[in-house]
Design a protein around this motif. Sequence first.
Motif, PDB file in Angstrom:
ATOM      1  N   GLU A   1       0.827  -1.208   0.000  1.00 27.08           N
ATOM      2  CA  GLU A   1       0.000   0.000   0.000  1.00 27.08           C
ATOM      3  C   GLU A   1       0.860   1.257   0.000  1.00 27.08           C
ATOM      4  OE1 GLU A   1      -3.336   0.440  -0.416  1.00 27.08           O
ATOM      5  OE2 GLU A   1      -3.210  -1.687  -0.908  1.00 27.08           O
ATOM      6  N   ALA A   2       1.933   1.241   0.768  1.00 24.56           N
ATOM      7  CA  ALA A   2       2.845   2.392   0.786  1.00 24.56           C
ATOM      8  C   ALA A   2       3.490   2.587  -0.580  1.00 24.56           C
ATOM      9  CB  ALA A   2       3.906   2.211   1.857  1.00 24.56           C
ATOM     10  N   MET A   3       3.867   1.481  -1.217  1.00 23.27           N
ATOM     11  CA  MET A   3       4.478   1.575  -2.541  1.00 23.27           C
ATOM     12  C   MET A   3       3.470   2.084  -3.568  1.00 23.27           C
ATOM     13  SD  MET A   3       6.786  -1.891  -2.483  1.00 23.27           S
ATOM     14  CE  MET A   3       7.370  -1.727  -4.152  1.00 23.27           C
ATOM     15  N   ARG A   4       2.220   1.660  -3.459  1.00 25.93           N
ATOM     16  CA  ARG A   4       1.183   2.145  -4.383  1.00 25.93           C
ATOM     17  C   ARG A   4       0.967   3.640  -4.192  1.00 25.93           C
ATOM     18  NH1 ARG A   4      -3.070  -2.848  -3.724  1.00 25.93           N
ATOM     19  NH2 ARG A   4      -2.098  -4.190  -5.270  1.00 25.93           N
ATOM     20  N   THR A   5       0.952   4.068  -2.951  1.00 27.77           N
ATOM     21  CA  THR A   5       0.786   5.499  -2.674  1.00 27.77           C
ATOM     22  C   THR A   5       1.939   6.294  -3.271  1.00 27.77           C
ATOM     23  OG1 THR A   5      -0.426   5.010  -0.646  1.00 27.77           O
ATOM     24  CG2 THR A   5       0.563   7.200  -0.819  1.00 27.77           C
ATOM     25  N   GLU A   6       3.162   5.791  -3.096  1.00 34.75           N
ATOM     26  CA  GLU A   6       4.330   6.470  -3.669  1.00 34.75           C
ATOM     27  C   GLU A   6       4.279   6.460  -5.188  1.00 34.75           C
ATOM     28  OE1 GLU A   6       9.198   6.424  -3.406  1.00 34.75           O
ATOM     29  OE2 GLU A   6       8.050   5.061  -2.154  1.00 34.75           O
ATOM     30  N   ARG A   7       3.887   5.336  -5.766  1.00 35.28           N
ATOM     31  CA  ARG A   7       3.757   5.243  -7.223  1.00 35.28           C
ATOM     32  C   ARG A   7       2.750   6.266  -7.739  1.00 35.28           C
ATOM     33  NH1 ARG A   7       0.048   0.656  -8.968  1.00 35.28           N
ATOM     34  NH2 ARG A   7      -1.325   2.205  -8.050  1.00 35.28           N
ATOM     35  N   ASP A   8       1.616   6.360  -7.061  1.00 34.43           N
ATOM     36  CA  ASP A   8       0.591   7.316  -7.490  1.00 34.43           C
ATOM     37  C   ASP A   8       1.103   8.748  -7.395  1.00 34.43           C
ATOM     38  OD1 ASP A   8      -1.056   5.164  -7.950  1.00 34.43           O
ATOM     39  OD2 ASP A   8      -2.233   5.422  -6.112  1.00 34.43           O
ATOM     40  N   ALA A   9       1.860   9.046  -6.348  1.00 29.27           N
ATOM     41  CA  ALA A   9       2.427  10.388  -6.210  1.00 29.27           C
ATOM     42  C   ALA A   9       3.403  10.671  -7.341  1.00 29.27           C
ATOM     43  CB  ALA A   9       3.121  10.532  -4.855  1.00 29.27           C
ATOM     44  N   TRP A  10       4.240   9.688  -7.696  1.00 30.85           N
ATOM     45  CA  TRP A  10       5.182   9.872  -8.807  1.00 30.85           C
ATOM     46  C   TRP A  10       4.435  10.045 -10.123  1.00 30.85           C
ATOM     47  CZ3 TRP A  10       9.878  11.472  -8.613  1.00 30.85           C
ATOM     48  CH2 TRP A  10      10.668  11.199  -7.489  1.00 30.85           C
ATOM     49  N   ARG A  11       3.358   9.302 -10.315  1.00 31.96           N
ATOM     50  CA  ARG A  11       2.568   9.446 -11.541  1.00 31.96           C
ATOM     51  C   ARG A  11       1.954  10.845 -11.629  1.00 31.96           C
ATOM     52  NH1 ARG A  11      -0.695   3.704 -12.138  1.00 31.96           N
ATOM     53  NH2 ARG A  11       1.017   2.583 -13.098  1.00 31.96           N
ATOM     54  N   GLU A  12       1.434  11.312 -10.506  1.00 35.15           N
ATOM     55  CA  GLU A  12       0.857  12.656 -10.495  1.00 35.15           C
ATOM     56  C   GLU A  12       1.925  13.706 -10.785  1.00 35.15           C
ATOM     57  OE1 GLU A  12      -1.117  13.178  -6.756  1.00 35.15           O
ATOM     58  OE2 GLU A  12      -2.543  11.563  -7.165  1.00 35.15           O
ATOM     59  N   GLU A  13       3.100  13.523 -10.222  1.00 35.38           N
ATOM     60  CA  GLU A  13       4.202  14.459 -10.472  1.00 35.38           C
ATOM     61  C   GLU A  13       4.606  14.424 -11.941  1.00 35.38           C
ATOM     62  OE1 GLU A  13       7.362  17.212  -9.804  1.00 35.38           O
ATOM     63  OE2 GLU A  13       5.480  16.782  -8.787  1.00 35.38           O
ATOM     64  N   ALA A  14       4.704  13.228 -12.511  1.00 34.55           N
ATOM     65  CA  ALA A  14       5.077  13.100 -13.924  1.00 34.55           C
ATOM     66  C   ALA A  14       4.026  13.757 -14.807  1.00 34.55           C
ATOM     67  CB  ALA A  14       5.237  11.626 -14.296  1.00 34.55           C
ATOM     68  N   GLU A  15       2.763  13.576 -14.479  1.00 35.44           N
ATOM     69  CA  GLU A  15       1.689  14.194 -15.264  1.00 35.44           C
ATOM     70  C   GLU A  15       1.760  15.719 -15.148  1.00 35.44           C
ATOM     71  OE1 GLU A  15      -1.242  14.483 -17.927  1.00 35.44           O
ATOM     72  OE2 GLU A  15      -0.244  12.627 -17.347  1.00 35.44           O
ATOM     73  N   ARG A  16       2.034  16.225 -13.963  1.00 33.79           N
ATOM     74  CA  ARG A  16       2.151  17.676 -13.783  1.00 33.79           C
ATOM     75  C   ARG A  16       3.320  18.229 -14.593  1.00 33.79           C
ATOM     76  NH1 ARG A  16       5.131  21.115 -11.531  1.00 33.79           N
ATOM     77  NH2 ARG A  16       6.449  19.612 -10.460  1.00 33.79           N
ATOM     78  N   VAL A  17       4.461  17.538 -14.552  1.00 36.74           N
ATOM     79  CA  VAL A  17       5.628  17.978 -15.323  1.00 36.74           C
ATOM     80  C   VAL A  17       5.324  17.925 -16.815  1.00 36.74           C
ATOM     81  CG1 VAL A  17       7.996  17.341 -15.944  1.00 36.74           C
ATOM     82  CG2 VAL A  17       7.307  17.397 -13.538  1.00 36.74           C
ATOM     83  N   ARG A  18       4.683  16.867 -17.266  1.00 36.19           N
ATOM     84  CA  ARG A  18       4.327  16.725 -18.673  1.00 36.19           C
ATOM     85  C   ARG A  18       3.390  17.855 -19.095  1.00 36.19           C
ATOM     86  NH1 ARG A  18       1.792  11.926 -18.515  1.00 36.19           N
ATOM     87  NH2 ARG A  18       3.787  10.948 -18.073  1.00 36.19           N
TER      88      ARG A  18
END
Length: 81
Positions: A45-62
């Motif tokens: 669950e912690a890894m999924r939360t971190e993954r989702d945060a990285w995805r959101e960051e990547a989408e924001r940067v994109r």
Amino acid sequence: MSDVVAALLLALATENAELREQLAGAQDMLVETAIDAGNMHALVEAMRTERDAWREEAERVRYDRQRRSLERQPSNSLVAF
């Protein structure tokens, strides 16, 4: 009691004690496995939360890069004749 019955009772009591010992060991392993599974679930669950945060960051940067790229392009509506 005859010796045969006494020997049979002793054998059954011994086997019963051995089986109870095996059961206790199996229960201990089951509890340990349940604890490990709970820890692994929390880690996943912690890894999924971190993954989702990285995805959101990547989408924001994109999105920011695309927006900046569009802002740098010359406007076609002001073409000189």
